[in-house]
Design an enzyme around this catalytic site. Sequence first.
Site, short mmCIF file in Angstrom:
data_model
loop_
_atom_site.label_atom_id
_atom_site.label_comp_id
_atom_site.label_asym_id
_atom_site.label_seq_id
_atom_site.Cartn_x
_atom_site.Cartn_y
_atom_site.Cartn_z
N ASN A 23 0.80 -1.22 0.00
CA ASN A 23 0.00 0.00 0.00
C ASN A 23 0.84 1.27 0.00
OD1 ASN A 23 -2.38 -1.45 -0.05
ND2 ASN A 23 -2.60 -1.50 2.17
N ARG A 93 -8.30 -1.98 -7.46
CA ARG A 93 -8.91 -0.71 -7.07
C ARG A 93 -7.91 0.44 -7.05
NH1 ARG A 93 -14.66 -0.25 -6.15
NH2 ARG A 93 -15.41 -2.35 -5.79
N CYS A 117 -11.02 -6.17 -5.19
CA CYS A 117 -11.71 -7.06 -4.27
C CYS A 117 -13.19 -6.66 -4.13
CB CYS A 117 -11.06 -7.03 -2.89
SG CYS A 117 -9.49 -7.89 -2.80
N ASP A 306 -8.03 -4.24 7.34
CA ASP A 306 -7.27 -5.27 6.64
C ASP A 306 -6.82 -6.42 7.55
OD1 ASP A 306 -7.53 -4.12 4.19
OD2 ASP A 306 -5.49 -3.36 4.05
N ILE A 328 -15.69 -0.22 8.20
CA ILE A 328 -15.13 0.42 7.01
C ILE A 328 -15.83 -0.04 5.74
CG2 ILE A 328 -13.03 0.84 5.69
CD1 ILE A 328 -13.03 2.09 8.48
N ARG A 398 -1.98 -11.03 -4.56
CA ARG A 398 -2.08 -9.58 -4.69
C ARG A 398 -1.40 -8.87 -3.52
NH1 ARG A 398 -7.23 -7.50 -4.25
NH2 ARG A 398 -6.27 -5.58 -4.99
#
Length: 419
Positions: A23, A93, A117, A306, A328, A398
């Site tokens: 990220n 995304r 996702c 996450d 979230i 991923r």
Amino acid sequence: MYKLVIHGGKPLHGSIKSAGSKNSSLPILFASILADGPITLNNTPQLSDISTTLRLLMSMGADFILESDSSLFVDSSKLDNLVADYNLVKTMRASILVLGPMLARYGKSKVSLPGGCAIGTRPVDLHLKALEELNAKIEVKNGYIYAQTDGLIGSDIYFERVTVTATENIIMAAVLAKGITTINNAAQEPEISDLCNCLNKMGAKISGIGSLIITIEGVEKLHGVQYSVCSDRIEIATYLVAAAITGGSITVKNANPQVMHSVLRKLVEIGADIKIENESISLDMKGRRPKAINIKTGTYPNFPTDMQAQFTALNAIAEGRSSITENIFENRFMHIPELIRMGADLVLEGNTVVCKGVKSLTGAHVMATDLRASASLVLAGLAATGKTVIERVYHLDRGYETIEEKLKSLGADIERVQD
């Protein structure tokens, strides 16, 4: 298509080194569009999302060289195709992050609405509204975002809800805008700070890094840079939970404990002994069964969404009752039916999972549905008795670098096999 086969019930022991942050790497790779020269990005993980990003940049005219296992040389300084095509964007995304840099550097872009996702809608409305406030004209038609500007102009931006990717997109757009941009209610994730630090090293003028209010003073141009991304706190946390769920003990090196307080506190609550030394985190369960804990996800510095699925798997075999509330994403419970197939006592009530811990799970044939759900099924398989087969492990690739190899090095009986 590949699948993972796990023979569980073996405590994990040993040490591993964490990979660089997915990220962080993704937005920084897209930020290479802003530079008038190449960038060298160190500590990049080997992930399918990284490969997708590089293919997307190449389709627009960028060049890259994989200099080593974790070092990338990327030159996106002279793009000749300002279109992010659906066939590449649909799988990820984060590809929406190409929009801000292209608009800032070239004054126009055409970007497919993103995929990724299936964990919720994650709309791009906040991105588009903020870009319009920076003097962009936006039109959405036929599945694409068409954006153009005769020059971005700094503005006061207020996000109605905290959003990571919109914060990153607007930061990257604003660094070349004329004047000053202030982002209010900005996301505070460490990966955003990593992006800002890299941009500042490229010549940007960003202040308020890591806070709710970020100020960007626009500059005329950015230059190339050599930069090392931060470690992946979600990968680190996942391996710590892997040790906890199996009653084992591990050390994860190349870690930054300062950005993991919420997860480490919960691991202490379950009964784990945590030791922090230099850039490593050690966890030891000493064979104990974990205690059930309650969790509510939130934006950083709260408990990360996450890690919700991984802790759900942990609670499934923990002693006692617990609840896990997802605040979230509205559709991040697709791992629940699969965990129930393995014997978990889970009941979904709205955005909360009520869990009664069982002493052990049993191996089963299960199917991964998204990145973090995949990780939860791996963890459950490691703790279960018997054989677990996990389909669709491309989701794992991923976000987890050679996960089966790292787990094998810790003593797991896990293999990747092809149908």
